[in-house]
Design an enzyme around this catalytic site. Structure first.
Site, PDB file in Angstrom:
ATOM      1  N   GLY B 103      43.474  41.028 -23.755  1.00 51.78           N
ATOM      2  CA  GLY B 103      44.919  41.210 -23.662  1.00 51.78           C
ATOM      3  C   GLY B 103      45.705  40.443 -24.715  1.00 51.78           C
ATOM      4  O   GLY B 103      46.923  40.335 -24.636  1.00 51.78           O
ATOM      5  N   GLY B 105      45.083  41.093 -28.120  1.00 52.27           N
ATOM      6  CA  GLY B 105      45.002  41.854 -29.365  1.00 52.27           C
ATOM      7  C   GLY B 105      43.759  41.571 -30.196  1.00 52.27           C
ATOM      8  O   GLY B 105      43.661  42.009 -31.346  1.00 52.27           O
ATOM      9  N   TYR B 141      41.239  52.912 -26.821  1.00 51.92           N
ATOM     10  CA  TYR B 141      40.661  53.662 -27.946  1.00 51.92           C
ATOM     11  C   TYR B 141      41.507  54.898 -28.276  1.00 51.92           C
ATOM     12  O   TYR B 141      41.702  55.240 -29.437  1.00 51.92           O
ATOM     13  CB  TYR B 141      39.221  54.091 -27.630  1.00 51.92           C
ATOM     14  CG  TYR B 141      38.279  52.933 -27.406  1.00 51.92           C
ATOM     15  CD1 TYR B 141      38.453  51.719 -28.075  1.00 51.92           C
ATOM     16  CD2 TYR B 141      37.205  53.037 -26.526  1.00 51.92           C
ATOM     17  CE1 TYR B 141      37.596  50.646 -27.854  1.00 51.92           C
ATOM     18  CE2 TYR B 141      36.339  51.979 -26.311  1.00 51.92           C
ATOM     19  CZ  TYR B 141      36.537  50.780 -26.978  1.00 51.92           C
ATOM     20  OH  TYR B 141      35.686  49.729 -26.767  1.00 51.92           O
TER      21      TYR B 141
END
Lengths: 169, 169
Positions: B103, B105, B141
């Site tokens: 969470g 990045g 994704y």
């Protein structure tokens, strides 16, 4: 030239492709793309193939099947890697036999040879992907003892999306 | 030692793994296997990993993610090959970040870096597989522009079935 590898089928021999086979490999890939109804995705030419397969950094190997002296199929494969096994495997990107030469056990001989290559190179797995509508191939693979990885889906980033993400770093 | 690669996240750096990272990579693979509920398939040890990843015939590369100087994730990848494009791609076998560091990045930075590696190496694709129940990863994704190859299923020949077929040649 590498030596021809004899098989259990008298008319059939296998050999590893050499640089002078680039045009032949291209023809066979085109025939495969047609069979898979994916000709629109086929953009390779003999020069890119030659560079990728026979240049300084070879990432894949090609096996050619010859029946009575004529090329009738090919397999293109490379090494993948299993982290859980901690060792490499062999991944077959393409396995193709011209339609008029099917049903003679050529595919089984090619797969058996690749299984032997995998075992000799201490690989833990032999893997490949199949189109879900190709039930004839699926039945054949299951009879050989292959298991489908039904719980996994491959994701692909290509073209503009790949360029976009690369620029974000 | 390879240099640390700076990212857009101040605390996060990436680096390519070296031989002395084999134990660390093993720990991270074990954590991944636990997350995937596949610990029973995890048989790699540090020695096999060291030989496969840092020996004479390297088939895969490992990227380590460090957050505030501590390793928190890894990606293991190798080159695959697209016959239709006539050139290599990059296949990510594993991408894992310790749960407590998600969470932030980190995964996006790692994928963006691998996309850049793919583009710089003239690869046509960046690919990986995801477990179908991992909806959080799938959503991520898709937001990056990756497309699922829903019409393909991977088949695997391993263990006794691989040995059996190899002996038929």
């Amino acid at each position: 030239m590498t030596a021809n590898i004899k098989t259990k089928i008298p008319e059939l021999s296998l050999r590893f492709a050499q640089e002078q086979d680039a045009e032949l490999i291209l023809e066979l890939i085109r025939a495969l793309a047609e069979f898979e109804k994916l000709s629109h995705e086929m953009v390779a030419d003999a020069d890119t193939l030659r560079r990728s397969l026979f240049g300084r950094q070879r990432v894949a190997e090609v096996l050619i099947a010859e029946y009575a002296g004529s090329p009738v199929g090919f397999a293109l494969f490379f090494h993948n890697f299993s982290t859980f096994l901690g060792k490499p495997g062999i991944y077959i990107e393409d396995l193709f036999i011209q339609p008029e030469f099917r049903g003679r056990g050529i595919g089984r001989e090619m797969l058996a040879f690749l299984a032997r290559v995998a075992v000799e190179r201490n690989c833990g797995r032999l893997e490949w992907a199949v189109l879900d509508w190709n039930t004839r191939a699926i039945d054949f693979y299951r009879r050989l003892g292959a298991q489908p990885l039904t719980e996994w889906t491959v994701y692909r980033l290509a073209g503009g999306a790949l360029q976009d993400l690369s620029r974000r770093f």
